[in-house]
Design a protein around this motif. Structure first.
Motif, PDB file in Angstrom:
ATOM      1  N   ALA A 266       0.913  -1.237  -0.098  1.00 41.82           N
ATOM      2  CA  ALA A 266       0.030   0.042   0.081  1.00 41.82           C
ATOM      3  C   ALA A 266       1.020   1.390   0.002  1.00 41.82           C
ATOM      4  O   ALA A 266       0.614   2.212  -0.683  1.00 41.82           O
ATOM      5  N   VAL A 267       2.014   1.224   1.022  1.00 43.47           N
ATOM      6  CA  VAL A 267       3.014   2.178   0.908  1.00 43.47           C
ATOM      7  C   VAL A 267       3.599   2.406  -0.505  1.00 43.47           C
ATOM      8  O   VAL A 267       3.559   3.865  -1.039  1.00 43.47           O
ATOM      9  N   ALA A 268       3.975   1.406  -1.384  1.00 43.25           N
ATOM     10  CA  ALA A 268       4.584   1.607  -2.615  1.00 43.25           C
ATOM     11  C   ALA A 268       3.444   2.025  -3.637  1.00 43.25           C
ATOM     12  O   ALA A 268       3.930   3.175  -4.212  1.00 43.25           O
ATOM     13  N   SER A 269       2.125   1.622  -3.562  1.00 42.62           N
ATOM     14  CA  SER A 269       1.302   2.260  -4.539  1.00 42.62           C
ATOM     15  C   SER A 269       0.894   3.733  -4.384  1.00 42.62           C
ATOM     16  O   SER A 269       1.073   4.351  -5.111  1.00 42.62           O
ATOM     17  N   ASP A 270       0.864   4.043  -2.764  1.00 39.95           N
ATOM     18  CA  ASP A 270       0.575   5.433  -2.600  1.00 39.95           C
ATOM     19  C   ASP A 270       1.592   6.215  -3.048  1.00 39.95           C
ATOM     20  O   ASP A 270       1.479   7.410  -3.839  1.00 39.95           O
ATOM     21  N   MET A 271       2.785   5.919  -2.883  1.00 31.40           N
ATOM     22  CA  MET A 271       4.114   6.960  -3.180  1.00 31.40           C
ATOM     23  C   MET A 271       4.243   7.079  -4.603  1.00 31.40           C
ATOM     24  O   MET A 271       4.472   8.018  -5.187  1.00 31.40           O
ATOM     25  N   VAL A 272       4.062   5.996  -5.299  1.00 28.24           N
ATOM     26  CA  VAL A 272       4.254   5.899  -6.806  1.00 28.24           C
ATOM     27  C   VAL A 272       3.117   6.709  -7.284  1.00 28.24           C
ATOM     28  O   VAL A 272       3.295   7.420  -8.269  1.00 28.24           O
ATOM     29  N   SER A 273       1.867   6.656  -6.707  1.00 27.95           N
ATOM     30  CA  SER A 273       0.888   7.631  -7.354  1.00 27.95           C
ATOM     31  C   SER A 273       1.085   9.132  -7.180  1.00 27.95           C
ATOM     32  O   SER A 273       0.530   9.943  -7.778  1.00 27.95           O
ATOM     33  N   GLU A 274       1.733   9.491  -5.940  1.00 25.47           N
ATOM     34  CA  GLU A 274       1.894  10.776  -5.729  1.00 25.47           C
ATOM     35  C   GLU A 274       3.535  11.328  -6.182  1.00 25.47           C
ATOM     36  O   GLU A 274       3.555  12.591  -6.167  1.00 25.47           O
ATOM     37  N   SER A 275       3.977  10.436  -6.960  1.00 26.59           N
ATOM     38  CA  SER A 275       5.243  11.249  -7.442  1.00 26.59           C
ATOM     39  C   SER A 275       5.517  10.464  -8.742  1.00 26.59           C
ATOM     40  O   SER A 275       5.509   9.368  -9.152  1.00 26.59           O
ATOM     41  N   ASP A 276       6.066  11.597  -9.648  1.00 25.87           N
ATOM     42  CA  ASP A 276       6.565  11.209 -10.989  1.00 25.87           C
ATOM     43  C   ASP A 276       7.838  10.679 -10.896  1.00 25.87           C
ATOM     44  O   ASP A 276       8.438  10.133 -12.101  1.00 25.87           O
ATOM     45  N   ASN A 277       8.767  10.699  -9.919  1.00 24.17           N
ATOM     46  CA  ASN A 277       9.810  10.432  -9.798  1.00 24.17           C
ATOM     47  C   ASN A 277      10.195   8.941  -8.908  1.00 24.17           C
ATOM     48  O   ASN A 277      11.395   8.465  -8.694  1.00 24.17           O
ATOM     49  N   LEU A 278       9.108   8.306  -8.862  1.00 28.81           N
ATOM     50  CA  LEU A 278       9.114   7.004  -8.254  1.00 28.81           C
ATOM     51  C   LEU A 278       8.457   5.957  -9.092  1.00 28.81           C
ATOM     52  O   LEU A 278       7.416   6.060  -9.709  1.00 28.81           O
ATOM     53  N   ILE A 279       9.066   4.758  -9.039  1.00 28.46           N
ATOM     54  CA  ILE A 279       8.442   3.544  -9.892  1.00 28.46           C
ATOM     55  C   ILE A 279       8.332   2.491  -8.809  1.00 28.46           C
ATOM     56  O   ILE A 279       9.000   2.511  -7.874  1.00 28.46           O
TER      57      ILE A 279
ATOM     58  N   LEU B 124       2.234   0.504  16.355  1.00 30.29           N
ATOM     59  CA  LEU B 124       1.054  -0.043  15.493  1.00 30.29           C
ATOM     60  C   LEU B 124       1.142  -1.395  15.080  1.00 30.29           C
ATOM     61  O   LEU B 124       2.464  -1.927  14.893  1.00 30.29           O
ATOM     62  N   LYS B 125       0.015  -2.146  14.973  1.00 29.50           N
ATOM     63  CA  LYS B 125       0.048  -3.477  14.714  1.00 29.50           C
ATOM     64  C   LYS B 125      -1.213  -3.725  13.620  1.00 29.50           C
ATOM     65  O   LYS B 125      -2.432  -3.949  14.087  1.00 29.50           O
ATOM     66  N   PRO B 126      -0.800  -3.832  12.277  1.00 29.68           N
ATOM     67  CA  PRO B 126      -1.748  -4.150  11.472  1.00 29.68           C
ATOM     68  C   PRO B 126      -2.256  -5.753  11.728  1.00 29.68           C
ATOM     69  O   PRO B 126      -1.555  -6.383  11.888  1.00 29.68           O
ATOM     70  N   THR B 127      -3.598  -5.804  11.045  1.00 25.88           N
ATOM     71  CA  THR B 127      -3.856  -7.370  11.514  1.00 25.88           C
ATOM     72  C   THR B 127      -4.356  -8.020  10.504  1.00 25.88           C
ATOM     73  O   THR B 127      -4.578  -9.404  10.596  1.00 25.88           O
ATOM     74  N   ASP B 128      -4.495  -7.539   9.200  1.00 24.45           N
ATOM     75  CA  ASP B 128      -5.107  -8.336   8.146  1.00 24.45           C
ATOM     76  C   ASP B 128      -4.319  -8.299   6.948  1.00 24.45           C
ATOM     77  O   ASP B 128      -3.578  -7.460   6.663  1.00 24.45           O
ATOM     78  N   VAL B 129      -4.260  -9.751   6.400  1.00 22.31           N
ATOM     79  CA  VAL B 129      -3.366  -9.774   5.391  1.00 22.31           C
ATOM     80  C   VAL B 129      -3.907  -9.245   4.018  1.00 22.31           C
ATOM     81  O   VAL B 129      -3.179  -9.207   2.918  1.00 22.31           O
ATOM     82  N   SER B 130      -5.139  -9.088   3.811  1.00 25.03           N
ATOM     83  CA  SER B 130      -5.699  -8.422   2.409  1.00 25.03           C
ATOM     84  C   SER B 130      -6.579  -7.338   2.611  1.00 25.03           C
ATOM     85  O   SER B 130      -6.721  -6.713   1.360  1.00 25.03           O
ATOM     86  N   ARG B 131      -6.817  -6.659   3.695  1.00 26.43           N
ATOM     87  CA  ARG B 131      -7.734  -5.501   3.875  1.00 26.43           C
ATOM     88  C   ARG B 131      -7.191  -4.433   4.652  1.00 26.43           C
ATOM     89  O   ARG B 131      -6.678  -4.974   5.776  1.00 26.43           O
ATOM     90  N   LEU B 132      -6.962  -3.401   4.468  1.00 23.44           N
ATOM     91  CA  LEU B 132      -6.436  -2.279   5.538  1.00 23.44           C
ATOM     92  C   LEU B 132      -7.667  -1.700   6.390  1.00 23.44           C
ATOM     93  O   LEU B 132      -8.414  -1.263   5.830  1.00 23.44           O
ATOM     94  N   ASP B 133      -7.644  -1.932   7.621  1.00 24.37           N
ATOM     95  CA  ASP B 133      -8.449  -1.365   8.484  1.00 24.37           C
ATOM     96  C   ASP B 133      -7.778  -0.052   9.060  1.00 24.37           C
ATOM     97  O   ASP B 133      -6.911   0.484   8.515  1.00 24.37           O
ATOM     98  N   ASP B 134      -8.707   0.417  10.194  1.00 24.22           N
ATOM     99  CA  ASP B 134      -7.897   1.874  10.706  1.00 24.22           C
ATOM    100  C   ASP B 134      -6.468   1.731  11.061  1.00 24.22           C
ATOM    101  O   ASP B 134      -5.521   2.436  10.704  1.00 24.22           O
ATOM    102  N   GLU B 135      -6.101   0.472  11.606  1.00 28.56           N
ATOM    103  CA  GLU B 135      -5.003   0.332  12.328  1.00 28.56           C
ATOM    104  C   GLU B 135      -3.894   0.093  11.063  1.00 28.56           C
ATOM    105  O   GLU B 135      -2.639   0.721  10.954  1.00 28.56           O
ATOM    106  N   GLY B 136      -4.257  -0.569  10.113  1.00 28.11           N
ATOM    107  CA  GLY B 136      -3.476  -0.740   8.848  1.00 28.11           C
ATOM    108  C   GLY B 136      -3.319   0.729   8.115  1.00 28.11           C
ATOM    109  O   GLY B 136      -2.056   1.066   7.481  1.00 28.11           O
ATOM    110  N   GLU B 137      -4.384   1.639   7.892  1.00 29.84           N
ATOM    111  CA  GLU B 137      -4.082   2.852   7.304  1.00 29.84           C
ATOM    112  C   GLU B 137      -3.055   3.647   8.141  1.00 29.84           C
ATOM    113  O   GLU B 137      -2.315   4.530   7.685  1.00 29.84           O
TER     114      GLU B 137
END
Length: 125
Positions: free
Chosen positions: A23-36, A96-109
């Protein structure tokens, strides 16, 4: 951040921490033309095109845990990451402790935001 492109290689593991890295990689790439982003599955499988791509840009490895699979896969392909972040360590520091492997909940976000903050600092330095 410099104008030179950089690549983010995110963990593809089936853990909540792996999901956060992607999710971090996806967000960062969508926010910058300098990242792939790099697909670690295609990199590991030696998919055509990825052999050259992983050598073209400096890579920031986002490992989900202490196993450092991203770095190990890159090393097997003859590439060293320019920077490495361990998401499990970052999130432990932030309590912080994310808990789900396929969906981001509040803790995941919240986890994604914390890692993005750290990654942005690494990219600026």
């Amino acid at each position: 951040m410099e104008n030179k492109k950089k690549a983010i290689a995110a963990c593809s593991g089936m853990s909540p921490y792996g999901l956060v890295t992607r999710a971090v990689a996806s967000d960062m790439v969508s926010e910058s033309d300098n990242l792939i982003s790099l697909c670690m599955g295609a990199t590991s499988a030696d998919r055509e095109g990825f052999r050259d791509l992983i050598k073209k840009y400096p890579i920031v490895a986002l490992n989900g845990c202490e196993g450092s699979c991203v770095n190990k896969i890159l090393k097997q392909k003859g590439v060293e990451a320019a920077e490495t972040l361990n998401v499990l360590e970052i999130l432990n520091e932030e309590d912080l402790k994310p808990t789900d492997v396929s969906r981001l909940d509040d803790e995941g976000e919240k986890s994604v935001d914390a890692v993005k903050k750290r990654l942005k600092k690494v990219l600026r330095d």
